[in-house]
Design a protein around this motif. Structure first.
Motif, PDB file in Angstrom:
ATOM      1  N   LEU A   1       0.810  -1.115  -0.021  1.00 47.19           N
ATOM      2  CA  LEU A   1       0.067   0.145  -0.109  1.00 47.19           C
ATOM      3  C   LEU A   1       0.932   1.149  -0.102  1.00 47.19           C
ATOM      4  O   LEU A   1       2.045   1.242   0.408  1.00 47.19           O
ATOM      5  CB  LEU A   1      -0.967   0.218   1.090  1.00 47.19           C
TER       6      LEU A   1
ATOM      7  N   ASP B   1       0.551   5.311   0.982  1.00 41.42           N
ATOM      8  CA  ASP B   1      -0.386   6.483   1.552  1.00 41.42           C
ATOM      9  C   ASP B   1       0.142   7.801   0.793  1.00 41.42           C
ATOM     10  O   ASP B   1       1.444   7.908   0.995  1.00 41.42           O
ATOM     11  CB  ASP B   1      -0.095   6.559   3.018  1.00 41.42           C
TER      12      ASP B   1
ATOM     13  N   SER C   1      -5.061   6.943  -0.920  1.00 41.91           N
ATOM     14  CA  SER C   1      -4.318   5.522  -0.721  1.00 41.91           C
ATOM     15  C   SER C   1      -4.440   4.703  -1.935  1.00 41.91           C
ATOM     16  O   SER C   1      -5.693   4.901  -2.661  1.00 41.91           O
ATOM     17  CB  SER C   1      -4.490   4.872   0.522  1.00 41.91           C
TER      18      SER C   1
ATOM     19  N   ARG D   1      -3.722   0.365  -2.851  1.00 44.27           N
ATOM     20  CA  ARG D   1      -3.347  -0.723  -2.127  1.00 44.27           C
ATOM     21  C   ARG D   1      -3.495  -1.936  -3.357  1.00 44.27           C
ATOM     22  O   ARG D   1      -4.353  -1.908  -4.441  1.00 44.27           O
ATOM     23  CB  ARG D   1      -3.781  -1.081  -1.089  1.00 44.27           C
TER      24      ARG D   1
ATOM     25  N   ASP E   1      -3.726  -6.306  -2.951  1.00 46.38           N
ATOM     26  CA  ASP E   1      -3.821  -7.406  -2.606  1.00 46.38           C
ATOM     27  C   ASP E   1      -3.763  -8.687  -3.172  1.00 46.38           C
ATOM     28  O   ASP E   1      -4.425  -8.891  -4.213  1.00 46.38           O
ATOM     29  CB  ASP E   1      -5.274  -7.517  -1.561  1.00 46.38           C
TER      30      ASP E   1
END
Length: 175
Positions: free
Chosen positions: A89, A91, A166, A168, A170
């Motif tokens: 991730l 930020d 943000s 990200r 997965d």
């Protein structure tokens, strides 16, 4: 453990070498998205300490469900499920206006510009967005996401000002 086709390119990046075909676009969209975040491949066993520094050492405990986050030299945070890298991730508050390689974001921060960069990097992946109130991410937060054939996905969050907060990726669902 299953290996991915781009593993040779990722391994070369980890070793600091460049295979002859490195300039070519990575064919698999998941591998392409993964590599855009960092050189540490998702869904493979790794040693967290090899990535960089633990950024939440006083408040993390993987056994208690509070994920430990390991930050690399570019500010990308990495979260493990056991000894397998599961999440990366970024930020944007930590990055400011510096370019973000993840998902082709670059210096874009507005939703339209960020999505244009993501779609340019991943043209074969549908990106779906949920507006604030429907995204389930908190007051005023919108989300946009896409899924990969291998079960992985990415998510972008945008604040009330419609600017990226943000990004990200997965590798799989962690419970």
């Amino acid at each position: 453990m299953k290996t991915r086709p781009a593993l040779a390119m990722i391994a070369a990046a980890l070793l600091g070498t460049t295979p002859a075909h490195a300039a070519e676009r990575i064919a698999d969209p998941f591998d392409r998205a993964d590599a855009s975040f960092s050189r540490y491949p998702l869904n493979l066993r790794s040693t967290p300490q090899a990535i960089g520094r633990l950024v939440n050492g006083d408040v993390c405990d993987d056994d208690e469900g509070i994920a430990c986050e390991w930050e690399d030299e570019k500010g990308v945070r990495h979260i493990f499920a056991g000894d397998t890298l599961a999440i990366k991730l970024v930020d944007t508050a930590m990055r400011g206006d510096r370019p973000i390689a993840a998902l082709g974001i670059g210096t874009a921060r507005s939703r339209a510009d960020v999505l244009a960069g993501v779609r340019a990097l991943l043209p074969e992946i549908a990106v779906d967005c949920l507006e604030p109130g429907k995204a389930g991410e908190g007051p005023g937060i919108a989300s946009c996401s896409g899924s990969f054939d291998n079960g992985g996905w990415f998510k972008l969050l945008f604040g009330p000002d419609n600017r990226l907060t943000s990004a990200r990726i997965d590798a799989f669902q962690i419970n």
